[in-house]
Write an enzyme that holds these catalytic residues in place. Structure first.
Site, PDB file in Angstrom:
ATOM      1  N   LYS A 118       0.660  -1.181   0.130  1.00  0.00           N
ATOM      2  CA  LYS A 118      -0.141   0.407  -0.043  1.00  0.00           C
ATOM      3  C   LYS A 118       0.980   1.198   0.231  1.00  0.00           C
ATOM      4  O   LYS A 118       0.422   2.191  -0.463  1.00  0.00           O
ATOM      5  CB  LYS A 118      -0.924  -0.792   0.918  1.00  0.00           C
ATOM      6  CG  LYS A 118      -1.983  -0.794   1.250  1.00  0.00           C
ATOM      7  CD  LYS A 118      -3.554  -1.212   1.778  1.00  0.00           C
ATOM      8  CE  LYS A 118      -4.153  -1.658   1.498  1.00  0.00           C
ATOM      9  NZ  LYS A 118      -5.752  -2.301   1.771  1.00  0.00           N
ATOM     10  N   LYS A 200      -7.013 -10.996  -5.187  1.00  0.00           N
ATOM     11  CA  LYS A 200      -8.460 -11.528  -4.266  1.00  0.00           C
ATOM     12  C   LYS A 200      -9.376 -10.685  -4.430  1.00  0.00           C
ATOM     13  O   LYS A 200      -9.165  -9.442  -5.082  1.00  0.00           O
ATOM     14  CB  LYS A 200      -8.397 -11.617  -2.654  1.00  0.00           C
ATOM     15  CG  LYS A 200      -8.257 -10.141  -1.998  1.00  0.00           C
ATOM     16  CD  LYS A 200      -8.392 -10.498  -1.118  1.00  0.00           C
ATOM     17  CE  LYS A 200      -8.194  -9.220   0.225  1.00  0.00           C
ATOM     18  NZ  LYS A 200      -8.586  -9.664   1.240  1.00  0.00           N
ATOM     19  N   LYS A 203     -13.581  -5.341  -1.650  1.00  0.00           N
ATOM     20  CA  LYS A 203     -14.282  -4.609  -1.479  1.00  0.00           C
ATOM     21  C   LYS A 203     -14.408  -2.837  -1.971  1.00  0.00           C
ATOM     22  O   LYS A 203     -14.930  -2.366  -2.329  1.00  0.00           O
ATOM     23  CB  LYS A 203     -15.185  -4.640  -0.501  1.00  0.00           C
ATOM     24  CG  LYS A 203     -14.471  -4.498   0.895  1.00  0.00           C
ATOM     25  CD  LYS A 203     -15.693  -4.239   2.126  1.00  0.00           C
ATOM     26  CE  LYS A 203     -15.500  -5.007   3.243  1.00  0.00           C
ATOM     27  NZ  LYS A 203     -13.395  -4.967   4.043  1.00  0.00           N
TER      28      LYS A 203
END
Ligand code: AQP
Length: 335
Positions: A118, A200, A203
Site C-alpha cells: 500500500k 483476491k 470490496k
C-alpha cells in the site's frame, strides 16, 4: 466436585465496514464462522476502527457498520450463542492497542507485506493508521485470549506479528496472553477478482465488475458473472493455467460443499456459458434468503441495537479483564 463442562476454545474474527461486503467476505469468512459457532466460544466483531485507516464518509460508515452486523445475523450467526459487537463500543481495543504499540518495533511493522504494497501505491500520503493497524489487530485478538483466529492467507503475516507481540509481552512481564493459532477452515476459499483472477476479490476495488456484493440483485449478479474473465482454452478444467475458470469452480465448491473434481466432471462436454449461468444461479440461490433477512433486520433498528449493546457488554467484560492485567504489569496505577 470435578466440573465436566469443558471450556470451549475462543475464536475472534471480524470484518471491516470499509465498503459493501463481497462474496469473498461471505465465502471466505462469514459462512465458515457459522459452522464454528457450536464448537467454539466466538467473538465476531464489526471492526469499524480498522475501516477508518482509510478515509470513510461518516454517513456511509454508520450505515455499513449496521449492515455488516445484519449480514452476520442474516447469514446464520446466532447472536445468543456468539458475542456480536462493534469494535469501537469496546474502548479496551484502542487502549490495548496503544500499550502494544509501545511494545512493538518500527522494523517489524515496516516488514508487513500489505503495508509495503500500500505504501508503494500511496507514497508519502499513506496514513499512519495503515502502518499501525496490525497492532490494533493484535489487540483485538489478544484481549479475548483467543486460541484460534480464522484467517485468509493474506492475514497470516499479521497473525504471526500478533504472536510475536504476545510472546514478547509475556517474556518482558509475565505470562499474560494466550498465543493464538491461525485457523484455516477446511472449506476455506479464496475468491478472486472477476476481472483479474490473479488478485483476491476486494470490496474497495473501483470497478464493480470485479466483485459480487452480498446485496447485489439477481440481475446484477448474472451480468457480473457473465462478464467474468475466463480464457480462450474453452474446456472446463480446474487448473492454474485457467485462473478465471478455477475461480468460478471454487465459488461453486464453497457454496455447495463439493470438490472441484465433482464440478469438473459434471461439465464434461459443456462450455463456459453453461458454467457461468449455473454459477450465477447458485450464487443467487445462496444470497437471496440472506438478502431478505438483512432487509428485515435493517428495518428493525431497535433489535440490532439490543444485539450490539449486549454484545459490547459481554465483550467489554472479557476485554477489560485482560486490559487491567496489561496495565498492572506495565506499571500503570489502577483506578
Ligand atoms: N476474496 C476473498 N476471499 C476469501 N476471503 C476473503 N476475505 C476478504 N476477501 C476475501 C476475508 O474476509 C475477512 C475480513 O475482511 P476485511 O474486510 O476485514 O478485510 P480484507 O481481507 O482486507 O477485505 P477486502 O474486501 O479486501 O477489504 P478492503 O478492500 O477494504 O481492504 C477475512 O477473514 C478475509 O480473509
Amino acid at each position: 466436585m470435578e466440573s465436566n463442562i469443558e471450556q470451549k476454545k475462543v475464536i475472534f474474527s471480524g470484518i471491516k465496514p470499509s465498503g459493501d461486503l463481497t462474496l469473498g467476505n461471505y465465502l471466505g469468512a462469514i459462512k465458515n464462522w457459522v459452522s464454528l459457532q457450536n464448537e467454539y466460544d466466538c467473538y465476531y466483531c464489526v471492526v469499524d476502527l480498522h475501516a477508518i485507516t482509510v478515509k470513510q464518509k461518516p454517513a456511509d460508515l454508520r450505515k455499513r457498520t449496521l449492515e455488516v452486523l445484519a449480514i452476520y445475523i442474516a447469514s446464520g450467526i446466532d447472536p445468543e450463542k456468539n458475542t456480536l459487537f462493534i469494535q469501537s463500543h469496546v474502548p479496551a481495543h484502542s487502549e490495548a492497542s496503544w500499550l502494544l504499540t509501545c511494545n512493538s518495533y518500527m522494523g517489524e511493522l515496516s516488514r508487513m507485506t500489505q503495508y509495503k504494497d500500500k505504501s508503494q501505491k500511496m507514497g508519502e500520503s499513506i496514513g499512519a493508521g495503515l502502518f499501525n493497524y496490525p497492532v490494533l489487530m493484535a489487540a483485538d485478538i489478544l484481549l479475548y485470549n483467543s486460541d484460534l483466529v480464522p484467517v485468509g492467507k493474506d492475514q497470516i503475516q499479521h497473525l504471526e506479528l500478533a504472536r510475536d507481540i504476545a510472546t514478547r509481552f509475556n517474556n518482558t512481564y509475565s505470562p499474560t496472553f494466550t498465543i493464538p493459532e491461525g485457523y484455516v477452515p477446511k472449506e476455506g476459499a479464496k475468491i478472486m477478482d472477476l476481472q483479474d483472477p490473479s488478485k483476491k476479490m476486494s470490496k474497495s476495488e473501483e470497478n464493480p465488475n470485479c466483485y459480487i456484493l452480498i446485496m447485489d440483485s439477481p440481475e446484477v449478479i448474472k451480468k457480473k458473472i457473465s462478464r467474468a474473465v475466463t480464457d480462450s482454452i474453452g474446456i472446463i478444467n480446474y487448473s492454474d493455467d485457467q485462473p478465471g475458470v478455477k475461480n468460478l469452480i471454487n465459488i461453486i465448491c464453497a457454496i455447495k460443499g463439493i470438490s472441484p473434481q465433482e464440478v469438473v466432471s459434471s461439465y464434461e462436454g459443456k462450455g463456459y456459458a453453461d458454467l457461468k449461468r449455473d454459477v450465477a444461479d447458485i450464487i443467487i440461490e445462496e444470497l437471496t434468503p440472506v438478502q431478505e433477512r438483512v432487509k428485515k433486520l435493517l428495518s428493525d433498528k431497535k433489535y440490532l441495537e439490543e444485539i450490539y449493546r449486549s454484545g459490547a457488554q459481554k465483550a467489554s467484560f472479557a476485554a477489560n479483564k485482560t486490559l487491567r492485567k496489561m496495565q498492572k504489569k506495565i506499571g500503570l496505577i489502577p483506578k
